[in-house]
Design a protein around this motif. Structure first.
Motif, PDB file in Angstrom:
ATOM      1  N   SER A 212      12.998  62.739  -6.786  1.00 35.31           N
ATOM      2  CA  SER A 212      12.942  61.506  -5.984  1.00 35.31           C
ATOM      3  C   SER A 212      13.347  60.280  -6.813  1.00 35.31           C
ATOM      4  CB  SER A 212      11.508  61.347  -5.468  1.00 35.31           C
ATOM      5  OG  SER A 212      11.480  60.260  -4.607  1.00 35.31           O
ATOM      6  N   HIS A 213      14.246  59.496  -6.251  1.00 38.00           N
ATOM      7  CA  HIS A 213      14.728  58.298  -6.954  1.00 38.00           C
ATOM      8  C   HIS A 213      15.267  57.288  -5.940  1.00 38.00           C
ATOM      9  CE1 HIS A 213      18.338  60.607  -6.146  1.00 38.00           C
ATOM     10  NE2 HIS A 213      19.033  59.477  -6.263  1.00 38.00           N
ATOM     11  N   VAL A 214      15.518  56.107  -6.432  1.00 36.00           N
ATOM     12  CA  VAL A 214      16.180  55.076  -5.631  1.00 36.00           C
ATOM     13  C   VAL A 214      17.477  54.781  -6.363  1.00 36.00           C
ATOM     14  CG1 VAL A 214      16.015  52.665  -4.841  1.00 36.00           C
ATOM     15  CG2 VAL A 214      13.989  54.111  -4.829  1.00 36.00           C
ATOM     16  N   ASP A 215      18.606  54.745  -5.627  1.00 37.69           N
ATOM     17  CA  ASP A 215      19.894  54.536  -6.294  1.00 37.69           C
ATOM     18  C   ASP A 215      19.951  53.165  -6.962  1.00 37.69           C
ATOM     19  OD1 ASP A 215      20.689  57.020  -5.484  1.00 37.69           O
ATOM     20  OD2 ASP A 215      21.877  56.300  -3.786  1.00 37.69           O
ATOM     21  N   THR A 216      20.598  53.115  -8.120  1.00 39.83           N
ATOM     22  CA  THR A 216      20.749  51.834  -8.810  1.00 39.83           C
ATOM     23  C   THR A 216      21.824  51.024  -8.099  1.00 39.83           C
ATOM     24  OG1 THR A 216      20.394  53.089 -10.824  1.00 39.83           O
ATOM     25  CG2 THR A 216      21.155  50.812 -11.092  1.00 39.83           C
ATOM     26  N   SER A 270      13.889  55.794  -1.033  1.00 40.77           N
ATOM     27  CA  SER A 270      13.831  56.814  -2.080  1.00 40.77           C
ATOM     28  C   SER A 270      14.299  58.126  -1.463  1.00 40.77           C
ATOM     29  CB  SER A 270      12.423  56.921  -2.652  1.00 40.77           C
ATOM     30  OG  SER A 270      11.576  57.452  -1.676  1.00 40.77           O
ATOM     31  N   HIS A 271      14.910  58.959  -2.283  1.00 40.09           N
ATOM     32  CA  HIS A 271      15.443  60.214  -1.760  1.00 40.09           C
ATOM     33  C   HIS A 271      15.465  61.259  -2.864  1.00 40.09           C
ATOM     34  CE1 HIS A 271      18.712  57.627  -3.147  1.00 40.09           C
ATOM     35  NE2 HIS A 271      19.401  58.728  -3.474  1.00 40.09           N
ATOM     36  N   GLU A 272      15.486  62.510  -2.454  1.00 38.58           N
ATOM     37  CA  GLU A 272      15.538  63.599  -3.436  1.00 38.58           C
ATOM     38  C   GLU A 272      16.330  64.766  -2.882  1.00 38.58           C
ATOM     39  OE1 GLU A 272      11.952  66.143  -4.012  1.00 38.58           O
ATOM     40  OE2 GLU A 272      10.991  64.623  -2.722  1.00 38.58           O
ATOM     41  N   GLU A 280      27.199  76.474  -4.134  1.00 38.10           N
ATOM     42  CA  GLU A 280      27.573  75.184  -4.724  1.00 38.10           C
ATOM     43  C   GLU A 280      27.445  74.099  -3.655  1.00 38.10           C
ATOM     44  OE1 GLU A 280      28.089  75.275  -7.792  1.00 38.10           O
ATOM     45  OE2 GLU A 280      28.835  77.301  -8.223  1.00 38.10           O
ATOM     46  N   ARG A 281      26.603  73.129  -3.931  1.00 40.33           N
ATOM     47  CA  ARG A 281      26.460  71.983  -3.009  1.00 40.33           C
ATOM     48  C   ARG A 281      27.313  70.858  -3.582  1.00 40.33           C
ATOM     49  NH1 ARG A 281      23.412  67.321  -2.417  1.00 40.33           N
ATOM     50  NH2 ARG A 281      22.257  66.993  -0.473  1.00 40.33           N
ATOM     51  N   LEU A 282      28.483  70.684  -2.939  1.00 44.34           N
ATOM     52  CA  LEU A 282      29.498  69.784  -3.476  1.00 44.34           C
ATOM     53  C   LEU A 282      29.498  68.497  -2.641  1.00 44.34           C
ATOM     54  CD1 LEU A 282      31.596  70.469  -5.685  1.00 44.34           C
ATOM     55  CD2 LEU A 282      33.190  71.006  -3.856  1.00 44.34           C
TER      56      LEU A 282
HETATM   57  O1  LIG Z   1      23.751  64.574  -2.785  1.00 46.90           O
HETATM   58  C1  LIG Z   1      22.900  63.960  -2.159  1.00 46.90           C
HETATM   59  O2  LIG Z   1      22.462  64.341  -1.083  1.00 46.90           O
HETATM   60  C2  LIG Z   1      22.350  62.669  -2.691  1.00 46.90           C
HETATM   61  C3  LIG Z   1      22.908  62.292  -4.019  1.00 46.90           C
HETATM   62  C4  LIG Z   1      22.159  61.209  -4.674  1.00 46.90           C
HETATM   63  O3  LIG Z   1      21.051  60.910  -4.347  1.00 46.90           O
HETATM   64  C5  LIG Z   1      22.802  60.435  -5.732  1.00 46.90           C
HETATM   65  O4  LIG Z   1      23.900  60.791  -6.172  1.00 46.90           O
HETATM   66  O5  LIG Z   1      22.217  59.425  -6.173  1.00 46.90           O
END
Ligand SMILES: O=C(O)CCC(=O)C(=O)O
Ligand SMILES: [Fe+2]
Length: 481
Positions: A212-216, A270-272, A280-282
Motif C-alpha cells: 500500500s502506497h500513495v503515488d508521489t 492509497s493503493h496496493e 506476467e502482469r504488464l
Molecule cells: O499496476 C498497478 O495497478 C498500479 C501501479 C502503481 O501503483 C504504481 O506504479 O505506482
C-alpha cells in the motif's frame, strides 16, 4: 458604437459537485418508498441510504475517486469509434535498451503464431526491465519487501496502445475532473486532463506485488494516476484503491489474456497490488495532470493553432491593412452559425469557449488581428401579439444585450406597462446602429417572457440570437501596430 463591447456577467458559483443533493430534501422521499419492510430492515436501509447521500453530496466526492474499464482485444476489428463497446487490435510493444540499434518487439496477447507473439518474446521484455523503485520522501527506494516489480522508462519503449484512442482520457475528465475543483472553475477555465506516460511495469508470478502506497506527485498539477493493464495472462495481482474508508478492487486476472483493463484514481488514494501468483502482469502507468487554466478569452491558444493557418485570416488581414476599410473604425457582426444555449444560466461561462466551426474561426482570427471581439445577444423583432408596442420598433438600430443574459421572466404585464418599458427594465441593452452585418440570424432562444394583455392574458416571449461582434480599430491605430 462607442465601445459597446464588454464581457458578460459572471454567474454565481454553483454547488461543488454535479447533481449534489441536500440530505433533508431526499430523506422524506426515501423513507416513504419502502413501507412494506420490517422495522430493522428499515433502519438498515435508512442508514445505507444516508451513507449514499453523504457519498453523493460529498465535497471532494467519494463517489468518484476511481474509475476503470475493459477493452476486449479483437484480431479483426479496427477501432473506428463507431462501436459502443470499442475493441482494440493486438497491442505491440517495441523496446530497445540504449546501446542497441534494432528494437525488439512483442505482440500481445501472445498467440504463439510468430516469434513476436511467443512466450520467449514476452520473457525478453520482462528480463530487459530493471528492478522498480518507489518514492519515499524525496528518495527513490529499492526495497523488495515493499515492491517486487520490473520497470522500463518511456525513453526505451513505445507501444501501439494510446488511451486517448479509446476515449479513456475523456471519460476520466468527465468522472474525476469535476471533483478536483468546483463546477464554475472547471467550466470557466476549460480544464482538461493530460496523461503523461510514466513507466512500463511488470509484476511477475509467483511473487510480484506492491504494498500500500500513495503515488508521489510529479507536479502540483498532478491529480491522479492511470494504470493500463496490457493483455497478458496472470493470476492474482488485484489492484486495491482506497479513499475515505471506501475500497475498489480491480480484479483483472480473469480476463487478463483477452482484454486491456484500466483504472484511474486520484493522487491522494492509497493503493496496493496483491501478489501475482502466476504469469506476467504488464502495465503502463500514466501521470494525470490537469492542464493550465486557459485565459477565458483565449479561445484558440495561438501557441497551439496559428491563426494565419485559418482560411479566413488572409481575407480579413488584407482588409485590416487597407486604409479604405473602416478608416474611422467600425463594427463587424456575424450571427452565430451554430446553435448555443446563449440564454442559459451558464452561457457567459460557456461562450466563447464552446464556439464551433466558422464562429470559432471568425472569433479567433479577429481576436488575433487586434479587434475587440465579443458575443452578445440581439433581441429579435418578433411580434407575437396584437398589443405590440410600436415604440419599441420605431427607433433605428439593434437592441443588443449588455451581456449574455439568462432568459428573463418578467411579471410585468403590457396592461400596465409598455413593452418598451418592460424590455428596458428587464433586459439590459443598448440600441446600436451602424453594424456591418456579414450574416443573417439563424438560431433563436427565449430571451424575455412577459404577460401580454389582450382579450385574455397570455405569456408572450421575445427571442434573441447570439452574434459575434468585432470592433475594428480605426486606420491610424491599425497602421501603427
Ligand atoms: O499496476 C498497478 O495497478 C498500479 C501501479 C502503481 O501503483 C504504481 O506504479 O505506482
Ligand atoms: Fe502507485
Amino acid at each position: 458604437m462607442s465601445k459597446p463591447l464588454r464581457m458578460g456577467n459572471t454567474p454565481q458559483s454553483q454547488a461543488s459537485d454535479d447533481g449534489a443533493v441536500s440530505n433533508s430534501e431526499v430523506s422524506a422521499d426515501v423513507r416513504s418508498s419502502h413501507v412494506s419492510a420490517n422495522p430493522s430492515q428499515l433502519n438498515d436501509i435508512d442508514t445505507a441510504l444516508e451513507e449514499l447521500m453523504t457519498t453523493i453530496a460529498g465535497e471532494r466526492s467519494a463517489a468518484s475517486f476511481a474509475c476503470g474499464g475493459t477493452i476486449p482485444i479483437s484480431k479483426t476489428d479496427t477501432n473506428d469509434g463507431a462501436n459502443a463497446t470499442p475493441t482494440s487490435p493486438l497491442v505491440k510493444v517495441y523496446w530497445s535498451l540504449q546501446e542497441e540499434i534494432n528494437a525488439r518487439k512483442v505482440i500481445l496477447p501472445l498467440d504463439h503464431t510468430s516469434a513476436d507473439s511467443s512466450p520467449a518474446a514476452l520473457k525478453q521484455l520482462v528480463s530487459d526491465c530493471s528492478p522498480a523503485t518507489f518514492g519515499r520522501g524525496n528518495e527513490d527506494i529499492l526495497d523488495p519487501s515493499y515492491r517486487q516489480a520490473g520497470k522500463m522508462e518511456p525513453a526505451n519503449f513505445t507501444t501501439t496502445f494510446h488511451p486517448a484512442d479509446f476515449r479513456i482520457i475523456t471519460l476520466i475528465e468527465r468522472i474525476l475532473l469535476p471533483s478536483v475543483s468546483d463546477h464554475t472553475e472547471n467550466s470557466l477555465m476549460g480544464r482538461a486532463i493530460f496523461a503523461e506516460l510514466y513507466k512500463l511495469n511488470v509484476y511477475s508470478g509467483p511473487s510480484g506485488f506492491f504494498r500500500s502506497h500513495v503515488d508521489t506527485p510529479r507536479s502540483v498539477r498532478q491529480v491522479g494516476s492511470l494504470v493500463v493493464c496490457l493483455p497478458a495472462a496472470f493470476k492474482g495481482g488485484n489492484l486495491l484503491v482506497r479513499h475515505q474508508g471506501k475500497e475498489i478492487d480491480f480484479d483483472w486476472a480473469p480476463t487478463s489474456a483477452i482484454a486491456i483493463q484500466w483504472a484511474a484514481f486520484y493522487s491522494d488514494c492509497s493503493h496496493e497490488i496483491k501478489t501475482v501468483t502466476e504469469g506476467e502482469r504488464l502495465t503502463l502507468t500514466y501521470n494525470l495532470y490537469v492542464t493550465e487554466p486557459e485565459h477565458a478569452v483565449t479561445v484558440i491558444p495561438s501557441s497551439l493553432v496559428e491563426p494565419w493557418t485559418l482560411p479566413l485570416y488572409g481575407q480579413l488581414n488584407a482588409l485590416f491593412h487597407n486604409s479604405q476599410f473602416f478608416p474611422n473604425g467600425g463594427v463587424l457582426g456575424i450571427y452565430c452559425a451554430h446553435a448555443y444555449a446563449h440564454t442559459s444560466e451558464d452561457a457567459s461561462i460557456n461562450l466563447p469557449r464552446t464556439l464551433k466551426g466558422s464562429d470559432l474561426v471568425f472569433y479567433s482570427v479577429l481576436d488575433a488581428l487586434g479587434a475587440t471581439v465579443e458575443i452578445l445577444p440581439v433581441l429579435g423583432h418578433r411580434k407575437d401579439n396584437y398589443y405590440w408596442d410600436t415604440d419599441c420598433e420605431s427607433e433605428d438600430g439593434e437592441l443588443i444585450g449588455t451581456g449574455l443574459h439568462a432568459h428573463r421572466k418578467s411579471c410585468f404585464s403590457t396592461e400596465s406597462h409598455s413593452l418598451n418599458d418592460i424590455v428596458c427594465d428587464e433586459w439590459p441593452h443598448e440600441r446600436v446602429t451602424g453594424i456591418t452585418w456579414l450574416t443573417g440570424q439563424k438560431h433563436w432562444e427565449e430571451a424575455l417572457s412577459y404577460i401580454a394583455y389582450g382579450n385574455q392574458s397570455t405569456i408572450s416571449t421575445r427571442y434573441s440570437a447570439a452574434a459575434i461582434f468585432a470592433a475594428i480599430p480605426n486606420w491610424e491605430e491599425r497602421s501603427s501596430t
